[in-house]
Design a protein around this motif. Sequence first.
Motif, PDB file in Angstrom:
ATOM      1  N   ILE A  14     -12.679 -75.007 -11.195  1.00  0.00           N
ATOM      2  CA  ILE A  14     -13.684 -75.299 -10.174  1.00  0.00           C
ATOM      3  C   ILE A  14     -13.028 -75.504  -8.814  1.00  0.00           C
ATOM      4  N   VAL A  15     -11.955 -76.293  -8.792  1.00  0.00           N
ATOM      5  CA  VAL A  15     -11.243 -76.551  -7.541  1.00  0.00           C
ATOM      6  C   VAL A  15     -10.625 -75.262  -7.004  1.00  0.00           C
ATOM      7  N   ALA A  16      -9.999 -74.487  -7.894  1.00  0.00           N
ATOM      8  CA  ALA A  16      -9.357 -73.240  -7.475  1.00  0.00           C
ATOM      9  C   ALA A  16     -10.379 -72.247  -6.936  1.00  0.00           C
ATOM     10  N   GLY A  17     -11.531 -72.145  -7.621  1.00  0.00           N
ATOM     11  CA  GLY A  17     -12.569 -71.238  -7.165  1.00  0.00           C
ATOM     12  C   GLY A  17     -13.101 -71.609  -5.797  1.00  0.00           C
ATOM     13  N   PHE A  18     -13.292 -72.905  -5.572  1.00  0.00           N
ATOM     14  CA  PHE A  18     -13.755 -73.381  -4.265  1.00  0.00           C
ATOM     15  C   PHE A  18     -12.743 -73.025  -3.176  1.00  0.00           C
ATOM     16  N   GLY A  26      -6.061 -70.971  -4.261  1.00  0.00           N
ATOM     17  CA  GLY A  26      -6.459 -71.604  -5.511  1.00  0.00           C
ATOM     18  C   GLY A  26      -5.588 -71.228  -6.688  1.00  0.00           C
ATOM     19  N   SER A  27      -5.046 -70.019  -6.662  1.00  0.00           N
ATOM     20  CA  SER A  27      -4.182 -69.573  -7.760  1.00  0.00           C
ATOM     21  C   SER A  27      -2.891 -70.374  -7.833  1.00  0.00           C
ATOM     22  N   MET A  28      -2.524 -71.015  -6.719  1.00  0.00           N
ATOM     23  CA  MET A  28      -1.329 -71.841  -6.720  1.00  0.00           C
ATOM     24  C   MET A  28      -1.530 -73.122  -7.513  1.00  0.00           C
ATOM     25  N   LEU A  29      -2.781 -73.432  -7.842  1.00  0.00           N
ATOM     26  CA  LEU A  29      -3.081 -74.537  -8.754  1.00  0.00           C
ATOM     27  C   LEU A  29      -3.184 -74.042 -10.185  1.00  0.00           C
ATOM     28  N   MET A  30      -3.850 -72.906 -10.361  1.00  0.00           N
ATOM     29  CA  MET A  30      -4.121 -72.424 -11.709  1.00  0.00           C
ATOM     30  C   MET A  30      -2.883 -71.891 -12.409  1.00  0.00           C
ATOM     31  N   LEU A  31      -2.060 -71.123 -11.718  1.00  0.00           N
ATOM     32  CA  LEU A  31      -0.887 -70.523 -12.368  1.00  0.00           C
ATOM     33  C   LEU A  31       0.082 -71.576 -12.908  1.00  0.00           C
ATOM     34  N   PRO A  32       0.454 -72.596 -12.107  1.00  0.00           N
ATOM     35  CA  PRO A  32       1.343 -73.628 -12.666  1.00  0.00           C
ATOM     36  C   PRO A  32       0.728 -74.353 -13.862  1.00  0.00           C
ATOM     37  N   LEU A  33      -0.596 -74.562 -13.835  1.00  0.00           N
ATOM     38  CA  LEU A  33      -1.261 -75.235 -14.954  1.00  0.00           C
ATOM     39  C   LEU A  33      -1.143 -74.406 -16.221  1.00  0.00           C
ATOM     40  N   LEU A  34      -1.400 -73.113 -16.130  1.00  0.00           N
ATOM     41  CA  LEU A  34      -1.325 -72.248 -17.315  1.00  0.00           C
ATOM     42  C   LEU A  34       0.093 -72.219 -17.886  1.00  0.00           C
ATOM     43  N   VAL A  35       1.073 -72.172 -16.992  1.00  0.00           N
ATOM     44  CA  VAL A  35       2.477 -72.185 -17.447  1.00  0.00           C
ATOM     45  C   VAL A  35       2.806 -73.527 -18.094  1.00  0.00           C
ATOM     46  N   CYS A 207     -15.417 -69.680 -16.133  1.00  0.00           N
ATOM     47  CA  CYS A 207     -16.523 -70.647 -16.096  1.00  0.00           C
ATOM     48  C   CYS A 207     -16.325 -71.644 -14.960  1.00  0.00           C
ATOM     49  N   GLY A 208     -15.094 -72.078 -14.764  1.00  0.00           N
ATOM     50  CA  GLY A 208     -14.810 -73.011 -13.673  1.00  0.00           C
ATOM     51  C   GLY A 208     -14.823 -72.351 -12.315  1.00  0.00           C
ATOM     52  N   THR A 209     -14.177 -71.191 -12.204  1.00  0.00           N
ATOM     53  CA  THR A 209     -14.071 -70.542 -10.893  1.00  0.00           C
ATOM     54  C   THR A 209     -15.417 -70.025 -10.392  1.00  0.00           C
ATOM     55  N   MET A 210     -16.322 -69.661 -11.300  1.00  0.00           N
ATOM     56  CA  MET A 210     -17.646 -69.225 -10.855  1.00  0.00           C
ATOM     57  C   MET A 210     -18.396 -70.371 -10.190  1.00  0.00           C
ATOM     58  N   ILE A 211     -18.287 -71.566 -10.774  1.00  0.00           N
ATOM     59  CA  ILE A 211     -18.915 -72.744 -10.154  1.00  0.00           C
ATOM     60  C   ILE A 211     -18.265 -73.030  -8.811  1.00  0.00           C
ATOM     61  N   GLY A 212     -16.929 -73.045  -8.795  1.00  0.00           N
ATOM     62  CA  GLY A 212     -16.203 -73.303  -7.554  1.00  0.00           C
ATOM     63  C   GLY A 212     -16.460 -72.238  -6.509  1.00  0.00           C
ATOM     64  N   GLY A 213     -16.530 -70.970  -6.932  1.00  0.00           N
ATOM     65  CA  GLY A 213     -16.786 -69.884  -5.992  1.00  0.00           C
ATOM     66  C   GLY A 213     -18.155 -70.000  -5.335  1.00  0.00           C
TER      67      GLY A 213
END
Length: 251
Positions: A14-18, A26-35, A207-213
Amino acid sequence: MSFFNVALILIVGIVAGFLNVAAGGGSMLMLPLLVFLGMDMSVANATNRVGIFMQNLVASGKFHKEGVLRPKEALFFIIPAALGAVAGTFLAIELNEIFLRIVISILICIMAVLLVIKPKMWEGTGVRRGSPWLLRIIFFFIGVYGGFVQAGVGFFFIWAFVGLTGYDLLHSNAIKVTVILCYTAISLLLFASRGLVHLQTGLIIACGTMIGGFLGARFSIAKGNNWLRWVLATVIFASAAKMIFDVVHML
């Protein structure tokens, strides 16, 4: 995947999508989390595109509904950016990621400084400053970076739209999400053909990024250029700092 991991991915999504729609990074939050959750970096980079595609699909629809986005305007930029994204996807393994991140972080910092000290240059003048072929070349290379890493590419699209095409920040955001939507579809197919996309995780991210977007598009329309400038500057400085930190860690 545990309930905690799913919830964490949703919240960060949600945060990344926003951020991706309202500014970028936003990908700078999501990529480290996935790793951090145990996913290989190459798989994380590919899987993250599922969320990016869906967030931009929702955001572009919102911008179009509110009359901010005219699809015909975006078409001029979609073709060179898509070609660049294909090249970036195929060349990702060949490029020196550390060198690229250093250059990108420096350029991002420069953009943030200009946002603060020269606000009028980001308001758009309605005057196109580059020839059509120059614009195509620039958007091709931005697409290359988008196909390679994606993280932070929105900053460069906004800079190019505002600085070279005369669009203000709001319209630049609207066209940006449409261009990224189109080339991400191509990159996603290429990554999927290599078996790098983890679909289950990608759908959770989506699901999260659609809400954030949706929220990011709504925020952009409601607040306008002045708010967007400060949000963009804040996110750019934070993103550049993180990229520099990552480079130092990699060294």
